[in-house]
Design an enzyme around this catalytic site. Sequence first.
Site, PDB file in Angstrom:
ATOM      1  N   GLY A  32      50.481  -0.560  83.510  1.00  0.00           N
ATOM      2  CA  GLY A  32      49.595  -1.707  83.408  1.00  0.00           C
ATOM      3  C   GLY A  32      49.645  -2.539  84.669  1.00  0.00           C
ATOM      4  N   ASP A  44      63.421   6.784  80.748  1.00  0.00           N
ATOM      5  CA  ASP A  44      62.541   6.906  81.921  1.00  0.00           C
ATOM      6  C   ASP A  44      63.225   6.325  83.151  1.00  0.00           C
ATOM      7  OD1 ASP A  44      60.345   7.537  83.446  1.00  0.00           O
ATOM      8  OD2 ASP A  44      59.133   5.853  82.771  1.00  0.00           O
TER       9      ASP A  44
END
Length: 395
Positions: free
Chosen positions: A97, A206
């Site tokens: 984003g 991640d």
Amino acid sequence: MSVHHHDICALIERLDKLFHLEKEAYTKFLACRGAAAQQLLDLLQDLLDYDVDPATIDTRRLFKALIRLSANSKLYPRCLTLTGLKQKRLVAGGSFGDVYKGLLCDQKVAVKMMRVFKKSDIETILKEFGKEALIWRQLSHPNLLPFFGLYYFQQRLCLVSPWMENGHLRVFLEGKWYDTDYLLSLILDVALGLQYLHDKGVVHGDLKGDNIFVTSSRRACIADFGLSSIITSVSSIQFTNSSKPTQGGTVRYQAPELLQGGHSDLHSDIYAFAGVAYEILTGTPPFPDLRMDGAVINAVLAGHRPPQPKSCSGTPSLDALWNLLQNCWEKEPATRPTAAQIVQRLMHPDIRATKTQSTTDWDNLFTSRLRRHLASRRPLPSFSKFERIIYGDSY
């Protein structure tokens, strides 16, 4: 109303006893729904946000109770949603984003905005993200970026954390030279943060240079754990960026079992840690000579690992570090070292990595102080109030 440390500790101890020893009451607590569950979640989070030193008071059972009730009731504490952000300015964009810079109670903050627009999409993500956000809120460590809460901006969901002027590792290292001792300290910083997460039973999922930030005192801290798994699990959400990472991670840091469809766990985090250490040492992600992710996947599944570059050799400490990275890159997950073992080996005389010392970043009570400043000073709830809500008496 002034709240005394003794009163807070006494209430925590009574609730800890209830959750631990009074099975009927705890069962009723976990069975609460609707308004009663919301009140209990709000009260518990308020209690956990008081300035209580975790070294002196054990809040683990309260934390577990909060997580379980949130999962059962599909609710989360209302204080996770922040208000009062000012001067929001777009500074960057990425696959997750857009990132805005803002102010929250005179504290510079990063506002990471998810690229979803429909209210129904936000509600779906909130349902998926509730547990991860709730866990992150309770965590506090010098090598973990604090999480302040959630925010709605332009009808989109945002994640709010402190602003890091030095940016993430890739930006911090790009085009600059740092001596080996400092690079080893950065690697140890990441290992310490990962050890803390794993000790809490939290999988990052991640780990990569873009998710490691550098504080004003040049200490590395881990951020954004759990977000990628949320994105990939919400298959109905369409993000504006069309690329979708395999199993919620970045291919160059992913363990072979993930590339074959497995799920992130503590072992795959260890594999990714080696990729981060490689990036710190070289300034580039693993497999810099392979341009396409498909080529990286084929190489890893064929048993290949990044070759040892000159910058990672030539001294006993660098050679010992490279041996450690090879252990972290083992094909069989169970044969990889734990985060605690990595920390031990990094600090061993063979490598001699030292902690990055700082008094200017944050301590164990940093986030709780800010959260209490944001919230109105509500009176400390009584134990009897908890009991009345649990047993459904006039609430």
